[in-house]
Write a protein that holds these residues in place. Sequence first.
Motif, PDB file in Angstrom:
ATOM      1  N   GLN A  61       1.110 -11.657  -5.764  1.00  0.00           N
ATOM      2  CA  GLN A  61       2.231 -10.838  -5.298  1.00  0.00           C
ATOM      3  C   GLN A  61       2.327 -10.858  -3.778  1.00  0.00           C
ATOM      4  OE1 GLN A  61       4.496  -9.106  -7.404  1.00  0.00           O
ATOM      5  NE2 GLN A  61       5.596  -9.149  -5.488  1.00  0.00           N
ATOM      6  N   PHE A  62       1.195 -10.726  -3.108  1.00  0.00           N
ATOM      7  CA  PHE A  62       1.171 -10.764  -1.655  1.00  0.00           C
ATOM      8  C   PHE A  62       1.747 -12.086  -1.154  1.00  0.00           C
ATOM      9  CE2 PHE A  62      -0.965 -12.051   2.276  1.00  0.00           C
ATOM     10  CZ  PHE A  62      -0.652 -10.990   3.105  1.00  0.00           C
ATOM     11  N   ASN A  63       1.322 -13.178  -1.746  1.00  0.00           N
ATOM     12  CA  ASN A  63       1.810 -14.500  -1.336  1.00  0.00           C
ATOM     13  C   ASN A  63       3.285 -14.688  -1.649  1.00  0.00           C
ATOM     14  OD1 ASN A  63      -0.493 -15.741  -0.095  1.00  0.00           O
ATOM     15  ND2 ASN A  63      -1.435 -15.725  -2.105  1.00  0.00           N
ATOM     16  N   LEU A  64       3.728 -14.206  -2.813  1.00  0.00           N
ATOM     17  CA  LEU A  64       5.145 -14.342  -3.165  1.00  0.00           C
ATOM     18  C   LEU A  64       6.031 -13.525  -2.233  1.00  0.00           C
ATOM     19  CD1 LEU A  64       4.970 -14.301  -7.046  1.00  0.00           C
ATOM     20  CD2 LEU A  64       5.707 -16.200  -5.592  1.00  0.00           C
ATOM     21  N   MET A  65       5.582 -12.306  -1.904  1.00  0.00           N
ATOM     22  CA  MET A  65       6.366 -11.498  -0.969  1.00  0.00           C
ATOM     23  C   MET A  65       6.386 -12.157   0.404  1.00  0.00           C
ATOM     24  SD  MET A  65       6.038  -7.460  -1.599  1.00  0.00           S
ATOM     25  CE  MET A  65       4.590  -7.056  -2.538  1.00  0.00           C
ATOM     26  N   LEU A  82       2.601  -5.750   4.584  1.00  0.00           N
ATOM     27  CA  LEU A  82       2.804  -6.450   3.316  1.00  0.00           C
ATOM     28  C   LEU A  82       1.627  -6.213   2.372  1.00  0.00           C
ATOM     29  CD1 LEU A  82       4.919  -8.286   1.986  1.00  0.00           C
ATOM     30  CD2 LEU A  82       3.647 -10.233   2.871  1.00  0.00           C
ATOM     31  N   GLN A  83       0.400  -6.210   2.913  1.00  0.00           N
ATOM     32  CA  GLN A  83      -0.787  -5.932   2.092  1.00  0.00           C
ATOM     33  C   GLN A  83      -0.766  -4.498   1.571  1.00  0.00           C
ATOM     34  OE1 GLN A  83      -3.311  -8.260   1.150  1.00  0.00           O
ATOM     35  NE2 GLN A  83      -3.451  -6.595  -0.322  1.00  0.00           N
ATOM     36  N   LYS A  84      -0.416  -3.555   2.414  1.00  0.00           N
ATOM     37  CA  LYS A  84      -0.309  -2.153   1.981  1.00  0.00           C
ATOM     38  C   LYS A  84       0.771  -2.020   0.911  1.00  0.00           C
ATOM     39  CE  LYS A  84      -1.685  -0.079   6.353  1.00  0.00           C
ATOM     40  NZ  LYS A  84      -1.209   0.642   7.532  1.00  0.00           N
ATOM     41  N   ALA A  85       1.897  -2.683   1.152  1.00  0.00           N
ATOM     42  CA  ALA A  85       2.996  -2.624   0.180  1.00  0.00           C
ATOM     43  C   ALA A  85       2.551  -3.186  -1.167  1.00  0.00           C
ATOM     44  CB  ALA A  85       4.204  -3.399   0.712  1.00  0.00           C
ATOM     45  N   THR A  86       1.802  -4.273  -1.145  1.00  0.00           N
ATOM     46  CA  THR A  86       1.311  -4.871  -2.393  1.00  0.00           C
ATOM     47  C   THR A  86       0.427  -3.886  -3.143  1.00  0.00           C
ATOM     48  OG1 THR A  86       1.408  -7.086  -1.426  1.00  0.00           O
ATOM     49  CG2 THR A  86       0.036  -6.814  -3.374  1.00  0.00           C
ATOM     50  N   ASP A  87      -0.494  -3.247  -2.448  1.00  0.00           N
ATOM     51  CA  ASP A  87      -1.395  -2.288  -3.096  1.00  0.00           C
ATOM     52  C   ASP A  87      -0.632  -1.091  -3.663  1.00  0.00           C
ATOM     53  OD1 ASP A  87      -3.610  -3.867  -2.527  1.00  0.00           O
ATOM     54  OD2 ASP A  87      -4.072  -2.790  -0.661  1.00  0.00           O
ATOM     55  N   ILE A  88       0.259  -0.530  -2.876  1.00  0.00           N
ATOM     56  CA  ILE A  88       1.039   0.634  -3.337  1.00  0.00           C
ATOM     57  C   ILE A  88       1.939   0.232  -4.504  1.00  0.00           C
ATOM     58  CG2 ILE A  88       2.847   2.264  -2.673  1.00  0.00           C
ATOM     59  CD1 ILE A  88       1.627   2.180   0.195  1.00  0.00           C
ATOM     60  N   PHE A  89       2.580  -0.927  -4.372  1.00  0.00           N
ATOM     61  CA  PHE A  89       3.491  -1.420  -5.403  1.00  0.00           C
ATOM     62  C   PHE A  89       2.768  -1.583  -6.738  1.00  0.00           C
ATOM     63  CE2 PHE A  89       5.911  -5.294  -7.025  1.00  0.00           C
ATOM     64  CZ  PHE A  89       7.003  -4.571  -7.467  1.00  0.00           C
ATOM     65  N   TYR A  90       1.579  -2.167  -6.716  1.00  0.00           N
ATOM     66  CA  TYR A  90       0.830  -2.337  -7.962  1.00  0.00           C
ATOM     67  C   TYR A  90       0.348  -1.012  -8.520  1.00  0.00           C
ATOM     68  CZ  TYR A  90       1.062  -7.176  -9.050  1.00  0.00           C
ATOM     69  OH  TYR A  90       1.530  -8.386  -9.460  1.00  0.00           O
TER      70      TYR A  90
END
Length: 160
Positions: free
Chosen positions: A60-64, A27-35
């Motif tokens: 974003q991390f918390n919402l996901m 989820l953290q990786k996804a947040t970084d890539i997504f942003y």
Amino acid sequence: MSTALLHSGANERRHIMLDKLGGKDVLQKATDIFYDRQLNDEKLARFFHGSDLTILKWHQFNLMGIAFTSVPEDFDVEHLILVRHKHLFDRGLDETYFDHTVELFVQTLQELKVDPELVQEAKSVIMPLRQYFEEGAELARQRQRKRERDQMMGQMIFLA
């Protein structure tokens, strides 16, 4: 009603979904890539100008995490989108940007090699939020029309 959309799927299913995605590390990786995708996207980058990205990524991390686990009963997603992001709607944010952002999210999960069925399941969790982007855009158009009417009335009074 405002949390009903996020509660519409079973919270138990969502808790399992976060585990299937790979947990909080993914989820953290996804947040970084997504942003990174959003910031480098010519259509979306303008909405991030002047924003503190560290705070945005944290939110974003918390919402996901909430979307893919369980949603607190008092979580008011309608307020979050329509009120807290009113300034973005006034700058042109609408459902087409939502659709584009969802596509970037899907691409992010695909880059992380998330199972295609799980990608579609994750997408189904967030798609109900689209209605708030339609509503936010319409409210922004109404505010703009009111500003234009008020300005025209002001000019008419000045000329009279």
